[in-house]
Motif scaffolding. Structure first.
Motif, short mmCIF file in Angstrom:
data_model
loop_
_atom_site.label_atom_id
_atom_site.label_comp_id
_atom_site.label_asym_id
_atom_site.label_seq_id
_atom_site.Cartn_x
_atom_site.Cartn_y
_atom_site.Cartn_z
N THR A 143 29.03 51.39 38.53
CA THR A 143 29.35 51.32 39.97
C THR A 143 28.70 50.08 40.57
N LEU A 144 27.43 49.86 40.23
CA LEU A 144 26.69 48.73 40.79
C LEU A 144 27.30 47.40 40.36
N LYS A 145 27.75 47.32 39.10
CA LYS A 145 28.38 46.08 38.64
C LYS A 145 29.65 45.81 39.43
N GLY A 146 30.40 46.85 39.75
CA GLY A 146 31.58 46.71 40.61
C GLY A 146 31.19 46.26 42.01
N HIS A 147 30.10 46.78 42.52
CA HIS A 147 29.64 46.39 43.85
C HIS A 147 29.16 44.93 43.86
N LEU A 148 28.50 44.51 42.79
CA LEU A 148 28.08 43.10 42.71
C LEU A 148 29.29 42.18 42.61
N ARG A 149 30.32 42.62 41.88
CA ARG A 149 31.56 41.85 41.81
C ARG A 149 32.18 41.73 43.21
N ALA A 150 32.17 42.83 43.96
CA ALA A 150 32.68 42.82 45.34
C ALA A 150 31.83 41.91 46.22
N ALA A 151 30.51 41.91 46.01
CA ALA A 151 29.63 41.04 46.79
C ALA A 151 29.96 39.57 46.55
N ARG A 152 30.29 39.23 45.31
CA ARG A 152 30.67 37.85 45.00
C ARG A 152 32.03 37.51 45.63
N GLN A 153 32.98 38.44 45.52
CA GLN A 153 34.31 38.21 46.06
C GLN A 153 34.29 38.09 47.58
N ARG A 154 33.39 38.82 48.23
CA ARG A 154 33.33 38.81 49.70
C ARG A 154 32.33 37.78 50.23
N GLY A 155 31.77 36.97 49.31
CA GLY A 155 30.97 35.83 49.75
C GLY A 155 29.52 36.10 50.06
N PHE A 156 28.91 37.11 49.46
CA PHE A 156 27.49 37.40 49.68
C PHE A 156 26.59 36.87 48.56
N LEU A 157 27.18 36.64 47.38
CA LEU A 157 26.42 36.28 46.20
C LEU A 157 27.19 35.24 45.41
N THR A 158 26.50 34.16 45.02
CA THR A 158 27.16 33.13 44.21
C THR A 158 27.30 33.62 42.78
N LYS A 159 28.15 32.96 42.03
CA LYS A 159 28.42 33.38 40.66
C LYS A 159 27.75 32.42 39.67
N VAL A 160 27.26 32.97 38.58
CA VAL A 160 26.73 32.19 37.47
C VAL A 160 27.52 32.61 36.25
N GLU A 161 28.15 31.66 35.60
CA GLU A 161 29.01 31.98 34.45
C GLU A 161 28.20 32.45 33.25
N GLY A 162 28.60 33.59 32.68
CA GLY A 162 28.08 34.05 31.40
C GLY A 162 26.71 34.69 31.38
N LYS A 163 26.07 34.85 32.55
CA LYS A 163 24.76 35.50 32.53
C LYS A 163 24.45 36.08 33.90
N ALA A 164 23.41 36.89 33.94
CA ALA A 164 22.98 37.48 35.20
C ALA A 164 22.43 36.38 36.09
N GLY A 165 22.70 36.48 37.36
CA GLY A 165 22.14 35.50 38.28
C GLY A 165 23.00 35.29 39.49
N GLY A 166 22.64 34.27 40.24
CA GLY A 166 23.33 33.95 41.47
C GLY A 166 22.31 33.81 42.58
N GLN A 167 22.79 33.34 43.71
CA GLN A 167 21.94 33.16 44.89
C GLN A 167 22.61 33.82 46.08
N LEU A 168 21.80 34.17 47.06
CA LEU A 168 22.36 34.69 48.30
C LEU A 168 23.06 33.56 49.04
N THR A 169 24.17 33.87 49.65
CA THR A 169 24.88 32.88 50.44
C THR A 169 24.36 32.93 51.88
N ASP A 170 24.76 31.96 52.68
CA ASP A 170 24.38 31.95 54.11
C ASP A 170 24.90 33.22 54.79
N LYS A 171 26.09 33.65 54.40
CA LYS A 171 26.67 34.88 54.96
C LYS A 171 25.76 36.08 54.69
N ALA A 172 25.22 36.17 53.49
CA ALA A 172 24.33 37.28 53.14
C ALA A 172 23.05 37.20 53.96
#
Length: 188
Positions: A143-172
């Motif tokens: 469930t949480l992985k789906g929520h993180l995917r939604a967070a990336r799609q809705r612009g709250f979290l940046t994406k890092v290819e192939g591994k865990a990570g990312g940064q908060l966006t200004d929107k977040a």
């Protein structure tokens, strides 16, 4: 020696504290899980020490060996760790209470808070941030992985290819500024 342990011997990993004492030919390992409310060991394992005299081992474990096991020293040494574990459980409970106070569903506020916690775990070098999120939120990893995917799609979290990570966006960051938390909810 007291240390945090992932219990040895091929058994599933169990978080806890263990202390090893050498008594004659014997290695005595005491173990206490981190969620324990007592400082006394939950398990005591006695086995021949690698450098023990085979003749002494052949005589077996005697009552003298058992009387020399110092459980009081173990309890005294792990007491600060037990207090720390209790404080950690309280922080998780406080966080879950705050999370329950956010708008229901997969709201912007929820995604911003989840993203911030996820980034905090990743930046702390946690190997399995989804497991940590599961502990802190009470939701399943899938469930949480789906929520993180939604967070990336809705612009709250940046994406890092192939591994865990990312940064908060200004929107977040802006969304987090708008969330009012109760006093003392800090601790994540």
């Amino acid at each position: 020696m007291t240390k945090s342990a992932d219990h040895e011997g091929g058994a599933p990993s169990r978080a806890g504290v263990e202390q090893v004492q050498r008594i004659g030919a014997w290695k005595v390992t005491m173990w206490l899980p981190l969620d324990s409310t007592s400082g006394n060991p939950r398990e005591i394992r006695i086995e021949p020490d690698e450098e023990a005299d085979p003749q002494e081992v052949a005589r077996g474990i005697t009552s003298t060996v058992l009387r020399q096991i110092d459980t009081a020293a173990f309890a005294e040494e792990v007491e600060p760790l037990a207090e720390l574990a209790h404080a950690g459980r309280q922080a998780v409970e406080n966080f879950r209470r705050e999370l329950a106070g956010l708008p229901k569903g997969v709201s912007d506020e929820y995604l911003a808070v989840l993203s911030a916690l996820y980034v905090r775990f990743v930046n702390a070098g946690r190997r399995a941030p989804a497991q940590d999120l599961e502990l802190w939120t009470g939701s399943k990893q899938a469930t949480l992985k789906g929520h993180l995917r939604a967070a990336r799609q809705r612009g709250f979290l940046t994406k890092v290819e192939g591994k865990a990570g990312g940064q908060l966006t200004d929107k977040a960051v802006e969304t987090l500024k708008g969330i009012k938390l109760a006093d003392g909810a800090d601790g994540v």
